[in-house]
Design an enzyme around this catalytic site. Structure first.
Site, PDB file in Angstrom:
ATOM      1  N   ARG A 103       0.839  -1.193   0.000  1.00  0.00           N
ATOM      2  CA  ARG A 103       0.000   0.000   0.000  1.00  0.00           C
ATOM      3  C   ARG A 103       0.872   1.241   0.000  1.00  0.00           C
ATOM      4  NH1 ARG A 103      -4.946  -1.744   4.113  1.00  0.00           N
ATOM      5  NH2 ARG A 103      -5.545  -3.582   2.907  1.00  0.00           N
ATOM      6  N   SER A 129      -8.275  -1.682   0.655  1.00  0.00           N
ATOM      7  CA  SER A 129      -9.270  -2.051   1.645  1.00  0.00           C
ATOM      8  C   SER A 129     -10.061  -0.855   2.170  1.00  0.00           C
ATOM      9  CB  SER A 129      -8.591  -2.815   2.791  1.00  0.00           C
ATOM     10  OG  SER A 129      -9.546  -3.369   3.663  1.00  0.00           O
ATOM     11  N   HIS A 130      -9.899  -0.543   3.430  1.00  0.00           N
ATOM     12  CA  HIS A 130     -10.683   0.482   4.105  1.00  0.00           C
ATOM     13  C   HIS A 130      -9.997   1.847   4.095  1.00  0.00           C
ATOM     14  CE1 HIS A 130      -7.822  -1.298   6.826  1.00  0.00           C
ATOM     15  NE2 HIS A 130      -7.920  -0.276   7.644  1.00  0.00           N
ATOM     16  N   ASP A 133     -16.656  -2.203   3.823  1.00  0.00           N
ATOM     17  CA  ASP A 133     -15.598  -1.244   3.507  1.00  0.00           C
ATOM     18  C   ASP A 133     -15.349  -1.183   2.004  1.00  0.00           C
ATOM     19  OD1 ASP A 133     -14.411  -3.739   3.226  1.00  0.00           O
ATOM     20  OD2 ASP A 133     -12.468  -3.078   3.975  1.00  0.00           O
ATOM     21  N   ASP A 151     -13.344  -2.592  -0.190  1.00  0.00           N
ATOM     22  CA  ASP A 151     -13.278  -3.814  -0.997  1.00  0.00           C
ATOM     23  C   ASP A 151     -14.243  -4.881  -0.519  1.00  0.00           C
ATOM     24  OD1 ASP A 151     -11.862  -4.381   1.341  1.00  0.00           O
ATOM     25  OD2 ASP A 151     -10.448  -5.713   0.332  1.00  0.00           O
ATOM     26  N   ASP A 178     -14.668  -6.595   2.226  1.00  0.00           N
ATOM     27  CA  ASP A 178     -14.343  -7.746   3.068  1.00  0.00           C
ATOM     28  C   ASP A 178     -14.635  -7.493   4.543  1.00  0.00           C
ATOM     29  OD1 ASP A 178     -12.221  -5.988   3.477  1.00  0.00           O
ATOM     30  OD2 ASP A 178     -10.661  -7.518   3.320  1.00  0.00           O
ATOM     31  N   ARG A 179     -14.694  -6.232   4.955  1.00  0.00           N
ATOM     32  CA  ARG A 179     -15.017  -5.912   6.353  1.00  0.00           C
ATOM     33  C   ARG A 179     -16.497  -5.590   6.490  1.00  0.00           C
ATOM     34  NH1 ARG A 179      -9.861  -3.649   9.144  1.00  0.00           N
ATOM     35  NH2 ARG A 179      -8.264  -4.218   7.626  1.00  0.00           N
ATOM     36  N   THR A 221      -2.666 -11.107  13.663  1.00  0.00           N
ATOM     37  CA  THR A 221      -3.560 -10.326  12.814  1.00  0.00           C
ATOM     38  C   THR A 221      -3.178 -10.543  11.353  1.00  0.00           C
ATOM     39  OG1 THR A 221      -3.976  -8.656  14.496  1.00  0.00           O
ATOM     40  CG2 THR A 221      -4.285  -7.995  12.204  1.00  0.00           C
ATOM     41  N   GLU A 241     -11.871 -11.116  13.232  1.00  0.00           N
ATOM     42  CA  GLU A 241     -10.903 -10.169  13.769  1.00  0.00           C
ATOM     43  C   GLU A 241     -11.631  -8.964  14.337  1.00  0.00           C
ATOM     44  OE1 GLU A 241      -7.028 -10.791  10.904  1.00  0.00           O
ATOM     45  OE2 GLU A 241      -8.519  -9.313  10.293  1.00  0.00           O
ATOM     46  N   SER A 286     -10.928  -6.050  13.853  1.00  0.00           N
ATOM     47  CA  SER A 286     -10.903  -4.970  12.871  1.00  0.00           C
ATOM     48  C   SER A 286     -12.019  -5.126  11.847  1.00  0.00           C
ATOM     49  CB  SER A 286      -9.541  -4.922  12.185  1.00  0.00           C
ATOM     50  OG  SER A 286      -9.200  -6.183  11.651  1.00  0.00           O
ATOM     51  N   LYS A 316     -11.835 -12.685   4.445  1.00  0.00           N
ATOM     52  CA  LYS A 316     -12.970 -12.235   5.249  1.00  0.00           C
ATOM     53  C   LYS A 316     -14.037 -11.734   4.296  1.00  0.00           C
ATOM     54  CE  LYS A 316     -10.276  -8.070   6.491  1.00  0.00           C
ATOM     55  NZ  LYS A 316      -8.916  -8.652   6.460  1.00  0.00           N
TER      56      LYS A 316
END
Length: 855
Positions: free
Chosen positions: A301, A398-399, A574, A576, A578-579, A642, A663, A665, A676
């Site tokens: 990232r 991601s987020h 989020d 992408d 996954d959360r 994690t 998780e 998160s 996830k």
């Protein structure tokens, strides 16, 4: 061991597809291969391998085509796999001579020739015609002038290793091997219902394409070997013989889904043949190493200006991925590419597609508009084309925020659909430090990502696919969609979902809207945006502000006056997808509680777990709520570092599946994929709601009541996380070293402990994880301070940011007394926070008087 040996054998049949690109700077583009969950260098795949669907048997095995240009193509297919239809179209479009061994043999039988008489006995019994008979027949035909000038299309030959060698001995060159794959059960149905018009040769099927009533139907006949008993014999022999033949053509092999409509099958075949005739050399572009390409727990990232500012930045990293992968996977293989739709993704995808073609990839599956959510990527890799893809390059941060000054992310998922493990990420990093060239097709035209369809880039087939189809099929296998639809239709139930302008938007519309009937006006921010609508696509109380307000909560998770009229259920995903965040009417569900409650209710509420749950796991900083459930319900339990990749090995062990994990998160998921999965968590919670409300006439049992009932049974874990974002990396390390400095003191004090902020700390440890499956060791994963009474504080440096460091401080205490379980977590944990901050000297070392975000 048996599972891995079986998978390795299946992989020999299906995963060896190669291009001649590297050796000759020219190749064909296979459109598919059937992969399995086999053991590879970078990704363990231990699920049951799919039924082998390629092989050779009399009349059913292969099509080999060699045009006047010298191109050769092999198509493998079992009885009734559709070769006849496809051969006719190939012959028409490419002008080759069609030589069907089945037709030739039947003609010889009808003519009563010596060869025909000898062959008839074998054919009538469903057995293979001996090699020498077929070899003699084919060898004579290949000497004709037509075959020499136009090329030839062989149908039903070669079917054994001896025949393949005999064909090679004639000088015939095979450039492309296409296998038509159809499950055995479908093939039996196709064969038994097949009928032939003896006058015209037209083939009908009594179910799918019946002959016209009357004279034609009356004269149609069934082949003597088209019975269920005989076709099963042929299929068994077909599978027994495939290995030897496939190995002859492994370098030029591609596979096609023969269950698709005939036009769709031919579109794939034609794209492959077109690509085979278009020889496009790769361009080797000189480059040199660029610093800072070490991947964190979720890939690489960086800020967009860093990646976009240097034209070689992305190319260096992508080339290093290809250089680190086994060449047998890449050459002729299938790669999935897509991402969360953030800024610069579309330009980056075009670069990745070109480079994939230049490195010998045979086919790319890319999501429409370049969009594929991270969980959908895992589903596509694992399920599409029976697991054909060798991996995926995923563009997501991601987020993290998007936009021209936002974050850009890229990661690699292995052939089991899981994030790359450290062995591979370290290898990629090593290649970035010594790279000298990248392979590219710089002059290739851009792919139209806006339309589902097939095209070619160089010698590679590119399929723009619907990003939700395969993902939806996986979720439908996990949940009772009619029951969820019934919940949604209840007049006393309402819900809202916030996609936060990310990759969850298309999935939400298709799954929640179309499949389950959630009103479209209840689906918020479902149009993907390169900057996520100017927001921060992180589904927590701070950044999902719009949803939080609608659900009757404030930024601290406390109920507001709006709760009275709020929807019964709320959720967010989020960037992408996954959360996830789960909310009730004026009620926030912590991610730690979420995974524990789903585990506790899984067997009763979620069809995926109807046979029970065998294993559960949480990341180390996640609260101990899941531990209590696991002990009470006798689940195998694991505490991991994690990073979702650490759950992968556990999921792949049959003794622990079905498996559920999570998780703190905001990540929750299960063994249905290897990422996830935000939408899975939403559907799982809807399933728990449906199970808690079997009587539509009774008052609705809501999220808050479900959670509080769980606390009453298992106790409550008060939990708060402090995030200190974009901290100077040096200062962040000083914080961690300060805590490590207490190791000796607490060891010397023994049971006396050390007082911090009025609380007695009786243990400090640095988390180290030994994987119970492969014994790999992961160290320095966080510092745990345990206090008298069971409270704990954890410090960890996050690897998900694009600049500086993020210090995460996790605070947790346990309460069994139901009368005390409704207290405000932030207030309950303030003394623990003060003790942890004193122990770390964080404020003085970082200059931060307060966290950036409190969850």
């Amino acid at each position: 061991a048996a599972s891995r040996q079986s998978a390795a054998m299946a992989r020999l049949l299906s995963a060896l597809v190669a291009l001649v690109m590297v050796a000759q700077t020219a190749a064909f583009a296979p459109s598919s291969w059937v992969s399995t969950r086999s053991t590879t260098k970078w990704g363990a795949r231990v699920q049951q391998a799919p039924q082998p669907r390629t092989g050779l048997a009399q009349n059913e095995c292969l099509v080999v085509m060699s045009a006047g240009s010298g191109m050769g193509i092999i198509i493998a297919g079992a009885p009734a796999s559709g070769k006849g239809t496809q051969c006719a179209r190939i012959t028409e479009d490419f002008g080759v001579v069609h030589l069907s061994t089945g037709d030739l043999l039947r003609a010889a039988v009808a003519a009563g020739s010596d060869l025909g008489k000898e062959a008839k006995g074998f054919m009538d019994s469903g057995k293979l015609v001996p090699d020498q008979l077929v070899i003699d027949l084919i060898a004579e035909k290949l000497k004709s002038d037509d075959c020499k000038t136009k090329g030839w299309l062989l149908d039903g030959f070669p079917r054994t290793a001896a025949q393949a060698q005999a064909l090679a001995d004639t000088g015939a060159k095979c450039d492309c091997f296409i296998s038509l794959n159809v499950p055995d059960s479908d093939l039996v149905d196709r064969v038994v219902g097949r009928r032939t018009d003896p006058e015209t040769g037209d083939i009908y099927h009594m179910t799918f394409n019946p002959p016209p009533e009357g004279e034609i139907a009356d004269r149609c006949t069934q082949r003597s070997d088209d019975t269920e008993e005989k076709v099963k014999v042929r299929l068994e022999q077909f599978h027994d013989n495939v290995n030897a033949v496939v190995d002859f053509y492994k370098d030029v092999k591609t596979e096609v889904d023969g269950t698709a409509k005939p036009d769709e099958v031919y579109t794939t075949i034609k794209s492959t043949l077109d690509a085979a005739t278009t020889k496009v050399p790769a361009v080797s572009v000189p480059t040199s190493p660029i610093e800072g390409m070490k991947m964190g727990t979720s890939g690489l990232r960086k800020k967009v200006p860093v990646v976009k500012g240097d034209p070689m930045y992305l190319k260096n990293f992508v080339q290093s991925i290809f250089d680190a992968l086994p060449k047998d996977d890449i050459l002729g293989g299938t790669l999935v590419v897509g991402g969360d739709g953030r800024y610069y993704n579309k330009e980056a995808l075009q670069t990745i597609i070109r480079m994939a073609a230049a490195n010998g990839v045979g086919r790319v599956w890319v999501g429409k508009e370049g969009l594929i959510s991270t969980p959908a990527v895992s589903a596509i890799v694992r399920e599409r084309g029976a697991g054909a893809a060798f991996g995926a390059i995923v563009l997501t941060a991601s987020h993290n925020p998007g936009g021209p000054d936002g974050d850009f992310g890229i990661k690699y998922n292995t052939g089991d659909g899981a994030p790359a493990k450290e062995l591979l990420t370290e290898s990629v990093y090593d290649f970035t430090t010594k790279i000298t060239r990248v392979l590219d097709l710089e002059d290739a035209e851009e792919v139209d990502l806006g339309t589902v369809g097939t095209s070619t880039v160089g010698n590679m087939v590119v399929e723009v696919i619907d990003p939700v189809d395969d993902y939806l099929a996986v979720l439908e296998a996990c949940f009772d969609f009619p029951a969820l639809k019934a919940l949604v239709s209840r007049p006393d139930f309402s819900m809202v979902f916030d996609a936060m302008h990310g990759a969850a938007g298309p999935s939400a519309k298709r799954i929640l809207g179309e499949a389950l009937g959630v009103p479209l006006d209840s689906l918020m921010n479902c149009v993907p945006s390169e900057d996520f609508g100017g927001g921060h696509p992180d589904p927590n109380l701070a950044y999902a502000e719009e949803l939080v307000k609608v659900m009757g909560l404030d930024g601290g998770g406390m109920q507001t006056a709006a709760a009275k009229s709020a929807p019964d259920f709320g959720a967010a995903a989020d960037g992408d997808a996954d959360r996830n965040m789960i909310l009730g009417k004026g009620f926030f569900v912590t991610p730690s509680d979420s995974v524990a409650i789903l585990a506790a209710n899984g067997k009763a509420a979620i069809p995926q777990f109807a046979g029970g749950i065998n294993g559960v796991a949480r990341s180390m900083p996640t609260s101990g709520a899941l531990d209590v459930v696991a002990e009470a319900l006798d689940f195998s339990f694991f505490e991991t570092p994690t990073g979702w990749k650490y759950f992968g090995n556990l999921m792949d062990c049959e003794q622990y599946t079905p498996f559920i994990c999570g998780e703190e998160s905001f990540g929750t998921g299960s063994s249905h994929i290897r990422e996830k999965d935000g939408m899975w968590a939403v559907l799982a919670w809807m399933s728990v709601l449906a199970n808690a409300n079997p009587d539509e006439s009774a008052p609705l049992v809501g999220i808050q009541e479900i959670v509080q009932n769980h606390w009453a049974k298992f106790g409550r874990h008060f939990y708060v996380r402090y995030d200190y974002e974009a901290v100077d990396s040096g200062a962040a390390e000083e914080v961690m070293e300060t805590i490590r400095g207490h190791f000796a003191s607490i060891a010397n004090e023994g049971d006396k402990g050390i007082m911090f902020g009025g609380m007695k700390c009786n243990s400090i440890e640095e988390f180290l994880y030994v994987d119970p499956v492969d014994d790999s060791v992961t160290s320095k994963q966080g510092l745990i301070l345990s206090f008298v009474g069971g409270a704990r504080a954890i410090f960890r440096l996050s690897g998900t940011g694009s600049e500086g460091a993020t210090i995460r401080l996790y605070l947790e205490s346990y309460e069994e007394d139901v009368a005390k379980q409704s207290a405000n977590p932030q207030e309950v944990l303030l003394p623990l926070a003060a003790a942890a901050l004193e122990a770390s000297n964080l404020a003085a070392l970082t200059g931060r008087a307060s966290p950036t975000v409190i969850t």
